[in-house]
Design a protein around this motif. Structure first.
Motif, PDB file in Angstrom:
ATOM      1  N   ASP A  42       0.841  -1.265  -0.028  1.00  0.00           N
ATOM      2  CA  ASP A  42       0.020   0.078  -0.007  1.00  0.00           C
ATOM      3  C   ASP A  42       0.828   1.277   0.012  1.00  0.00           C
ATOM      4  N   ALA A  43       0.635   2.307  -0.706  1.00  0.00           N
ATOM      5  CA  ALA A  43       1.302   3.731  -1.070  1.00  0.00           C
ATOM      6  C   ALA A  43       0.891   4.460   0.410  1.00  0.00           C
ATOM      7  N   ASP A  44       1.066   3.829   1.576  1.00  0.00           N
ATOM      8  CA  ASP A  44       1.096   4.751   2.804  1.00  0.00           C
ATOM      9  C   ASP A  44       2.448   5.142   3.012  1.00  0.00           C
ATOM     10  N   LEU A  45       2.278   6.561   2.814  1.00  0.00           N
ATOM     11  CA  LEU A  45       3.915   7.052   2.954  1.00  0.00           C
ATOM     12  C   LEU A  45       3.700   8.651   3.554  1.00  0.00           C
ATOM     13  N   THR A  46       4.803   8.939   4.049  1.00  0.00           N
ATOM     14  CA  THR A  46       4.821  10.353   4.910  1.00  0.00           C
ATOM     15  C   THR A  46       6.555  10.791   4.191  1.00  0.00           C
ATOM     16  N   ILE A  47       6.255  12.026   3.862  1.00  0.00           N
ATOM     17  CA  ILE A  47       7.262  12.647   3.345  1.00  0.00           C
ATOM     18  C   ILE A  47       7.830  13.916   4.345  1.00  0.00           C
ATOM     19  N   VAL A  48       8.955  13.839   5.230  1.00  0.00           N
ATOM     20  CA  VAL A  48       9.492  14.665   6.240  1.00  0.00           C
ATOM     21  C   VAL A  48      10.749  15.472   5.579  1.00  0.00           C
ATOM     22  N   ASP A  49      10.627  16.622   6.439  1.00  0.00           N
ATOM     23  CA  ASP A  49      11.620  17.553   6.139  1.00  0.00           C
ATOM     24  C   ASP A  49      12.509  17.484   7.305  1.00  0.00           C
ATOM     25  N   MET A  50      13.709  17.246   7.126  1.00  0.00           N
ATOM     26  CA  MET A  50      14.733  16.877   8.289  1.00  0.00           C
ATOM     27  C   MET A  50      15.459  18.322   8.498  1.00  0.00           C
ATOM     28  N   LYS A  51      15.145  19.218   7.774  1.00  0.00           N
ATOM     29  CA  LYS A  51      16.156  20.759   7.703  1.00  0.00           C
ATOM     30  C   LYS A  51      15.149  21.598   8.476  1.00  0.00           C
ATOM     31  N   LYS A  52      13.867  21.798   8.202  1.00  0.00           N
ATOM     32  CA  LYS A  52      12.870  22.629   8.812  1.00  0.00           C
ATOM     33  C   LYS A  52      12.805  22.467  10.379  1.00  0.00           C
ATOM     34  N   LYS A  53      12.925  23.466  11.016  1.00  0.00           N
ATOM     35  CA  LYS A  53      12.868  23.568  12.620  1.00  0.00           C
ATOM     36  C   LYS A  53      11.294  24.116  12.949  1.00  0.00           C
ATOM     37  N   VAL A  54      10.495  23.299  13.931  1.00  0.00           N
ATOM     38  CA  VAL A  54       9.328  23.797  14.344  1.00  0.00           C
ATOM     39  C   VAL A  54       9.264  23.720  15.635  1.00  0.00           C
ATOM     40  N   LYS A  55       8.528  24.644  16.222  1.00  0.00           N
ATOM     41  CA  LYS A  55       7.951  24.532  17.660  1.00  0.00           C
ATOM     42  C   LYS A  55       6.812  23.710  17.937  1.00  0.00           C
ATOM     43  N   ILE A  56       6.824  22.890  18.753  1.00  0.00           N
ATOM     44  CA  ILE A  56       5.566  22.257  19.135  1.00  0.00           C
ATOM     45  C   ILE A  56       4.559  23.305  19.880  1.00  0.00           C
ATOM     46  N   LYS A  57       3.458  23.535  19.382  1.00  0.00           N
ATOM     47  CA  LYS A  57       2.275  24.482  19.946  1.00  0.00           C
ATOM     48  C   LYS A  57       0.944  23.743  19.930  1.00  0.00           C
ATOM     49  N   ILE A  58       0.242  23.667  21.196  1.00  0.00           N
ATOM     50  CA  ILE A  58      -1.016  22.850  21.317  1.00  0.00           C
ATOM     51  C   ILE A  58      -1.760  23.780  20.323  1.00  0.00           C
ATOM     52  N   ASP A  59      -1.689  24.838  20.285  1.00  0.00           N
ATOM     53  CA  ASP A  59      -2.650  25.698  19.363  1.00  0.00           C
ATOM     54  C   ASP A  59      -2.497  25.143  17.853  1.00  0.00           C
ATOM     55  N   ASN A  60      -1.466  24.518  17.594  1.00  0.00           N
ATOM     56  CA  ASN A  60      -1.206  24.245  16.034  1.00  0.00           C
ATOM     57  C   ASN A  60      -1.516  22.756  15.876  1.00  0.00           C
ATOM     58  N   LEU A  61      -1.591  21.978  16.943  1.00  0.00           N
ATOM     59  CA  LEU A  61      -2.007  20.544  16.812  1.00  0.00           C
ATOM     60  C   LEU A  61      -3.444  20.296  16.521  1.00  0.00           C
ATOM     61  N   ARG A  62      -3.872  19.303  15.842  1.00  0.00           N
ATOM     62  CA  ARG A  62      -5.155  19.195  15.416  1.00  0.00           C
ATOM     63  C   ARG A  62      -6.130  18.364  16.380  1.00  0.00           C
TER      64      ARG A  62
END
Length: 448
Positions: free
Chosen positions: A369-389
């Motif tokens: 099955d084409a179950d895939l995730t494409i990730v960016d190992m260079k981009k930095k992001v801060k975890i924020k509860i307001d941005n989580l789904r």
């Protein structure tokens, strides 16, 4: 890791080759140096729908999964009603089929009153049973006493299904909880002290003994101690069919963090010592612990805030299905505690193997099955509860900096998450069961 392109048709991976050798496609996606990984499989979530949709529902929970790079979740059915009967199970499945963004499985529940239903649940496609609560339980499911546990293991073992346990000795936990309350202890560390390492280790030993007696395929949910890891290592060395998972919070937090985070970090089993944390990483590296799950348990702030003054009044649980993969990529792979190959095994391949779904799920291979995730190992992001789904009102990982944020997530060849947005409609997710693939009819998917 390889530099190559993937061809996808009708929901499946049909080619893996250099870009110039790929067949013509309706759409071409340039990953621009990002990394293509098998979609994550989360072996342990609690979406609590139907019954507790103010906490989470299948749309928000699986949307959170898709945004976190997870393409298959296994829900534990502690819903209202719970997954104790075929009728209840079908209600949960139908609810999920209307709302889910990613694929899903549902575990069967075990109580003293539903042992006769276990074969019927397996006939409906249930692959695993649990959490079977050896310690305190959720309101819908009782604590399972030893006689019932042994009988359930016999039934589940004969069906070839998995029996998964929440391994804590309730007599030990209840004794120390009562003692601490009598001493007027209400601070966050009291919760940790009420559930000592030995409570987990004893319950694991008992579950392993019952497992050897019955031949059941055993799984230990949320392993949290070095003592438990050593017991598991010995059992595996003797050939027993047993697996275990660990949670990000037990890998990344220390007991002292409870002083600052209090009820935001309250979970069962509790956050442990530094020595336990180190032992869990070692267990992952050596393969004794086979997977990292989230134990996603979302709650509104109203259910935890009282814990600042009295830790016993706060609910226990942490929402983690969306943060699991980025946290492991950042604080595992980037910190050289695990390799990228190990990351893929513990977040995708091993759960798929345990469920009997590999290589259809959990791999990048022809015919999968084409179950895939494409990730960016260079981009930095801060975890924020307001941005989580998730609907959860808090995360102990607030303001943690991570890399590996998913850029794109596909489930059976269809893009479900793209550049920060859920793009699939609710209902795309499918119920995955033991006979998955035998009678499945795939809908038309564009080539990518």
């Amino acid at each position: 890791m390889w530099e190559c392109g993937l061809g996808i048709d009708d929901g499946k991976i049909v080619s893996i080759s250099k870009d110039h050798l790929l067949p013509a496609a309706d759409r071409v996606i340039n990953c621009n140096g990002r990394i293509i990984l098998p979609g994550g499989i989360d072996f342990h979530v609690h979406f609590q729908d139907p019954g507790y949709t103010y906490r989470e529902d299948w749309k928000t929970g699986t949307g959170s999964a898709a945004a976190g790079g997870t393409t298959l979740v296994v829900d534990h059915g502690n819903t209202n009603p719970p997954s104790t009967t075929p009728k209840n199970l079908m209600r949960i499945i139908k609810t999920a089929e209307r709302k889910a963004i990613v694929d899903f499985g549902i575990n069967g529940a075990v109580t003293s009153k539903n042992l006769n239903h276990l074969p019927k649940l397996a006939a409906k496609g249930v692959m695993a049973f649990g959490e079977i609560y050896m310690a305190e339980s959720v309101p819908e499911l009782e604590r399972v006493e030893d006689g019932i546990l042994l009988e359930a293991f016999k039934i589940i073992g004969k069906m070839g299904c998995i029996a998964g346990v929440h391994a804590e000795n309730w007599e030990i936990v209840s004794h120390f909880t009562q003692k601490l309350k009598q001493a007027k202890r209400k601070d966050p560390l009291a919760h940790c002290e009420s559930r000592p390492d030995i409570a987990e280790a004893e319950a694991i030993s008992r579950a392993l003994l019952f497992g050897r007696e019955t031949g059941v395929r055993l799984h230990i949910f949320h392993l949290s101690t070095g003592l438990g890891t050593n017991i598991l290592r010995q059992a595996r060395s003797l050939g027993q069919d047993v697996s275990a998972e660990v949670l990000p919070q037990h890998l990344l937090f220390r007991q002292a963090d409870m002083k600052k985070l209090g009820p935001y970090l309250k979970c069962n089993p509790p956050i442990r010592s530094e020595a336990n944390r180190v032992a869990l990483w070692e267990g992952l590296k050596t393969g004794v612990i086979e997977m990292v799950s989230s134990d996603h348990w979302p709650m509104p702030l109203s259910e935890v805030e009282a814990g600042w003054e009295d830790i016993w009044k706060a609910g226990s649980g942490i929402a983690g299905v969306e943060t699991r993969l980025p946290l492991l990529l950042t604080y595992g792979v980037k910190k050289n505690l695990i390799s990228m190959e190990k990351f893929v095994r513990i977040t995708s391949e091993n759960p798929a193997r345990k469920l009997g779904l590999y290589p259809r799920k959990g791999s990048i291979s022809i015919g999968a099955d084409a179950d895939l995730t494409i990730v960016d190992m260079k981009k930095k992001v801060k975890i924020k509860i307001d941005n989580l789904r998730t609907k959860a009102g808090y995360t102990p990982f607030e303001n943690w900096t991570v890399v590996g944020i998913p850029w794109l997530t596909l489930v059976r060849g269809e893009i479900v998450f793209e550049e920060g947005e859920i793009v699939a409609k609710p209902g795309h997710g499918r119920y995955i069961q033991r006979d998955y693939g035998k009678k499945e009819e795939h809908g038309a998917s564009k080539k990518i």
